[in-house]
Scaffold this active site. Structure first.
Site, PDB file in Angstrom:
ATOM      1  N   GLY A   1       5.151  13.793  -8.546  1.00 30.02           N
ATOM      2  CA  GLY A   1       4.185  12.827  -8.017  1.00 30.02           C
ATOM      3  C   GLY A   1       3.124  13.520  -7.179  1.00 30.02           C
ATOM      4  O   GLY A   1       3.438  14.205  -6.208  1.00 30.02           O
TER       5      GLY A   1
ATOM      6  N   GLU B   1      -8.442  -7.930  -0.501  1.00 31.13           N
ATOM      7  CA  GLU B   1      -9.588  -7.059  -0.820  1.00 31.13           C
ATOM      8  C   GLU B   1     -10.303  -7.557  -2.071  1.00 31.13           C
ATOM      9  O   GLU B   1     -11.530  -7.694  -2.095  1.00 31.13           O
ATOM     10  CB  GLU B   1      -9.091  -5.637  -1.156  1.00 31.13           C
ATOM     11  CG  GLU B   1      -8.702  -4.781   0.005  1.00 31.13           C
ATOM     12  CD  GLU B   1      -7.906  -3.538  -0.441  1.00 31.13           C
ATOM     13  OE1 GLU B   1      -7.484  -2.814   0.447  1.00 31.13           O
ATOM     14  OE2 GLU B   1      -7.704  -3.299  -1.648  1.00 31.13           O
TER      15      GLU B   1
HETATM   16  C1  FAD Z   1      -4.703  -1.086  -4.900  1.00 32.94           C
HETATM   17  C2  FAD Z   1      -3.977  -0.483  -3.732  1.00 32.94           C
HETATM   18  C3  FAD Z   1      -4.574  -0.483  -2.474  1.00 32.94           C
HETATM   19  C4  FAD Z   1      -3.935   0.095  -1.388  1.00 32.94           C
HETATM   20  N1  FAD Z   1      -4.560   0.110  -0.169  1.00 32.94           N
HETATM   21  C5  FAD Z   1      -3.991   0.758   0.859  1.00 32.94           C
HETATM   22  C6  FAD Z   1      -4.667   0.871   2.106  1.00 32.94           C
HETATM   23  O1  FAD Z   1      -5.766   0.342   2.278  1.00 32.94           O
HETATM   24  N2  FAD Z   1      -4.069   1.590   3.095  1.00 32.94           N
HETATM   25  C7  FAD Z   1      -2.858   2.197   2.914  1.00 32.94           C
HETATM   26  O2  FAD Z   1      -2.382   2.877   3.827  1.00 32.94           O
HETATM   27  N3  FAD Z   1      -2.182   2.078   1.769  1.00 32.94           N
HETATM   28  C8  FAD Z   1      -2.717   1.382   0.731  1.00 32.94           C
HETATM   29  N4  FAD Z   1      -2.040   1.273  -0.451  1.00 32.94           N
HETATM   30  C9  FAD Z   1      -0.696   1.835  -0.544  1.00 32.94           C
HETATM   31  C10 FAD Z   1      -0.750   3.344  -0.720  1.00 32.94           C
HETATM   32  O3  FAD Z   1      -1.656   3.681  -1.748  1.00 32.94           O
HETATM   33  C11 FAD Z   1       0.639   3.843  -1.050  1.00 32.94           C
HETATM   34  O4  FAD Z   1       1.500   3.471  -0.008  1.00 32.94           O
HETATM   35  C12 FAD Z   1       0.651   5.347  -1.215  1.00 32.94           C
HETATM   36  O5  FAD Z   1      -0.168   5.708  -2.306  1.00 32.94           O
HETATM   37  C13 FAD Z   1       2.067   5.857  -1.424  1.00 32.94           C
HETATM   38  O6  FAD Z   1       2.021   7.223  -1.707  1.00 32.94           O
HETATM   39  P1  FAD Z   1       3.129   7.892  -2.627  1.00 32.94           P
HETATM   40  O7  FAD Z   1       2.862   9.359  -2.615  1.00 32.94           O
HETATM   41  O8  FAD Z   1       4.465   7.416  -2.234  1.00 32.94           O
HETATM   42  O9  FAD Z   1       2.886   7.300  -4.076  1.00 32.94           O
HETATM   43  P2  FAD Z   1       1.579   7.266  -4.954  1.00 32.94           P
HETATM   44  O10 FAD Z   1       0.367   7.547  -4.170  1.00 32.94           O
HETATM   45  O11 FAD Z   1       1.669   5.992  -5.702  1.00 32.94           O
HETATM   46  O12 FAD Z   1       1.777   8.470  -5.971  1.00 32.94           O
HETATM   47  C14 FAD Z   1       2.782   8.465  -6.946  1.00 32.94           C
HETATM   48  C15 FAD Z   1       2.408   9.493  -7.993  1.00 32.94           C
HETATM   49  O13 FAD Z   1       3.541   9.710  -8.819  1.00 32.94           O
HETATM   50  C16 FAD Z   1       3.116   9.808 -10.162  1.00 32.94           C
HETATM   51  N5  FAD Z   1       4.261   9.431 -10.993  1.00 32.94           N
HETATM   52  C17 FAD Z   1       4.914   8.243 -10.987  1.00 32.94           C
HETATM   53  N6  FAD Z   1       5.943   8.278 -11.847  1.00 32.94           N
HETATM   54  C18 FAD Z   1       5.939   9.515 -12.410  1.00 32.94           C
HETATM   55  C19 FAD Z   1       6.761  10.156 -13.383  1.00 32.94           C
HETATM   56  N7  FAD Z   1       7.800   9.538 -13.952  1.00 32.94           N
HETATM   57  N8  FAD Z   1       6.469  11.422 -13.734  1.00 32.94           N
HETATM   58  C20 FAD Z   1       5.412  12.067 -13.175  1.00 32.94           C
HETATM   59  N9  FAD Z   1       4.609  11.507 -12.253  1.00 32.94           N
HETATM   60  C21 FAD Z   1       4.872  10.255 -11.873  1.00 32.94           C
HETATM   61  C22 FAD Z   1       1.939   8.841 -10.254  1.00 32.94           C
HETATM   62  O14 FAD Z   1       1.093   9.176 -11.324  1.00 32.94           O
HETATM   63  C23 FAD Z   1       1.278   9.031  -8.896  1.00 32.94           C
HETATM   64  O15 FAD Z   1       0.273  10.015  -8.929  1.00 32.94           O
HETATM   65  C24 FAD Z   1      -2.652   0.672  -1.554  1.00 32.94           C
HETATM   66  C25 FAD Z   1      -2.034   0.652  -2.808  1.00 32.94           C
HETATM   67  C26 FAD Z   1      -2.685   0.074  -3.890  1.00 32.94           C
HETATM   68  C27 FAD Z   1      -2.007   0.062  -5.239  1.00 32.94           C
END
Ligand code: FAD
Length: 448
Positions: free
Chosen positions: A23, A187
């Site tokens: 990820g 939003e």
């Molecule tokens: C539309 C939207 C608006 C948001 N607005 C806000 C905001 O204003 N402020 C805020 O703080 N948070 C916001 N969030 C929440 C925030 O984006 C998430 O909490 C944050 O991105 C979490 O980070 P993460 O690294 O856990 O996962 P993510 O950022 O979701 O990253 C996960 C990654 O894993 C990869 N992945 C998934 N499954 C697999 C697999 N099987 N194999 C390989 N790769 C894989 C995906 O491609 C992705 O790149 C928002 C979310 C969304 C969807």
């Protein structure tokens, strides 16, 4: 492991411990960056080739920004960090005994594994709704949603130009339903309302874009249910002032190409967008680990998976209860459950990187993870936001300024920051949207 996987195992060229990060979102990227210069070999795997700044994704879906302004190729972001390689592939499982991560065609071994695979939208057992009511998760979704919105206006215009125009059909095209009034729903609803009343207002000859109805449904008693009640109430008033119709305590029980059924009432709409709930990625199932009800992996105080000190889960895919401190560093009385926002992922990624560094160096482990809780921000239009900094809450333009500064700060790349600021400034002055073309019109049409 199958014979095919054995012959295609990913080569291991180094004697250094291999850290596999799955990820490249906020959590995974911060973990990779935190290992810069460490005596480890890092492999970052993502099914997409880009890191996405999700908090501004709605601006791509509504035509204010273009995709490249809020994303960057992972390979390019990490190009200067010599101990990292980037692999674009989808992980489908983990063999914890053999310490192997399964990819589509082969497998890759690890000494340390960091799972940062985020979430997906929860359609509550109705995955067939996904096609008619897309959620905003990736750049593809943003393009698809922008296409659906613009196409609805185009179709309505064309229909209105006909003799004996079908007013019901036009009304259905100009009705936009948003399911879920969390930050994404708010939003999208506010931006859609402003878009129809400002950016599109003068572009059509046979319809009045200002007639568009924006309907926001929420099963909970209030919008922004995770925010304090007074901020929810202000958000609701602001949305209503923009013309958004809000239905709280209202459950959407059916979705199809003609609209939704909400609390037993048929609501005709050609554009339904989903933001009602989330499920964690299947990472917990790969490990057979203990999970909460949304599938998040329940991790220990050092973010490792119980029974697997070499495996960590961070960000949205982890269920973490940790002590927290507020903006001023004052410790909260009770530990808190990490919210599904960017900061826990960022801080978790940095923490795990520091822990792995220490372990590799044979040093004592760091103190348990604690969360620096900087509060929550939500945006509701071109100059209105809500800020809950815990010891201070405010709304309106001052909160919008805070939102803008924070988001520009975290955006990756100097050029992106500059262009986004310029684009916002232009949009602010002109009330126009820059990105009005929509490639993939066939796909949007099919999705209807
Ligand atoms: C539309 C939207 C608006 C948001 N607005 C806000 C905001 O204003 N402020 C805020 O703080 N948070 C916001 N969030 C929440 C925030 O984006 C998430 O909490 C944050 O991105 C979490 O980070 P993460 O690294 O856990 O996962 P993510 O950022 O979701 O990253 C996960 C990654 O894993 C990869 N992945 C998934 N499954 C697999 C697999 N099987 N194999 C390989 N790769 C894989 C995906 O491609 C992705 O790149 C928002 C979310 C969304 C969807």
């Amino acid at each position: 492991m199958t014979e095919g996987e054995k012959t295609h195992s990913y080569k291991k060229e180094t004697a250094k411990p291999r850290v596999v990060i799955v990820g490249g979102g906020f959590g995974g990227l911060c973990a990779a960056r935190g290992l810069a210069g460490a005596p480890v070999s890092v492999t970052l795997i993502d099914k997409r080739n880009y890191h996405l700044f999700r908090p501004m994704l709605y601006q791509v879906a509504t035509g204010l920004l273009s995709a490249d302004q809020i994303s960057g190729a992972l390979r390019s972001i990490l190009s200067r960090q010599v101990n990292v390689e980037v692999l674009m592939d989808e992980v489908s499982g983990v063999d914890t005994d053999k310490r192997l991560v399964r990819l589509k065609q082969h497998s890759i071994s690890y000494d340390y594994l960091v799972l940062a695979t985020g979430i997906r939208y929860n359609y509550f057992g109705h995955d067939e709704w996904r096609h008619v009511a897309p959620g905003l998760e990736s750049l593809d979704d943003a393009d698809l949603i922008r296409g659906k919105i613009l196409l609805a206006f185009e179709r309505a215009e064309e229909m209105a130009a006909l003799d004996h125009a079908d007013t019901e059909a036009i009304r259905q095209l100009l009705t936009f339903v948003l399911v879920g009034a969390g930050t994404v729903g708010v939003e999208m609803a506010s931006t859609l309302a402003e878009m129809s009343r400002m950016a599109l207002a003068h572009d059509f000859r046979h319809i009045d874009a200002r007639d568009a109805q924006i309907l926001l449904y929420e099963a909970a008693p209030r919008v922004l249910p995770t925010f304090p009640e007074d901020l929810s109430a202000k958000a609701q008033r602001h949305l209503e002032s923009l013309g958004v119709k809000i239905y709280t305590n209202t459950r959407v029980t059916s979705v199809d190409a003609d609209g939704v059924v909400a609390d037993g009432q048929r609501v005709r709409s050609s554009t339904v967008l989903w933001g009602a709930g989330v499920l964690a990625s299947p990472a917990g199932h790969w490990l057979g680990a203990a999970m909460d009800k949304s599938g998040k992996i329940i991790v220990g105080s050092d973010l490792s998976v119980p029974g697997h000190p070499e495996i960590f889960a961070i960000g949205d895919t982890a269920y973490v209860v940790a002590p927290s401190r507020n903006l001023l560093g004052i410790k909260a009385k009770e530990p808190m459950v990490m919210p599904g926002v960017a900061q826990p992922a960022i801080q978790g990624g940095r923490y795990v990187a520091a822990l792995i560094r220490r372990r590799v160096a044979g040093q004592r482990p760091p103190a348990p993870f604690w969360y620096w809780d900087k509060g929550d921000l939500a945006i509701a239009g071109r100059r209105y936001a809500l800020a809950d900094l815990r010891m201070l809450r405010f709304t309106g333009f001052p909160a919008w300024i805070v939102w803008a500064v924070v988001h520009i700060y975290f955006l990756i790349g100097f050029a992106n920051r500059l262009f986004v600021m310029l684009q916002w400034f232009l949009a602010f002055l002109t009330k126009r949207r820059q990105v009005r073309v929509f490639p993939g019109q066939e796909r949007a049409a099919e999705a209807k």
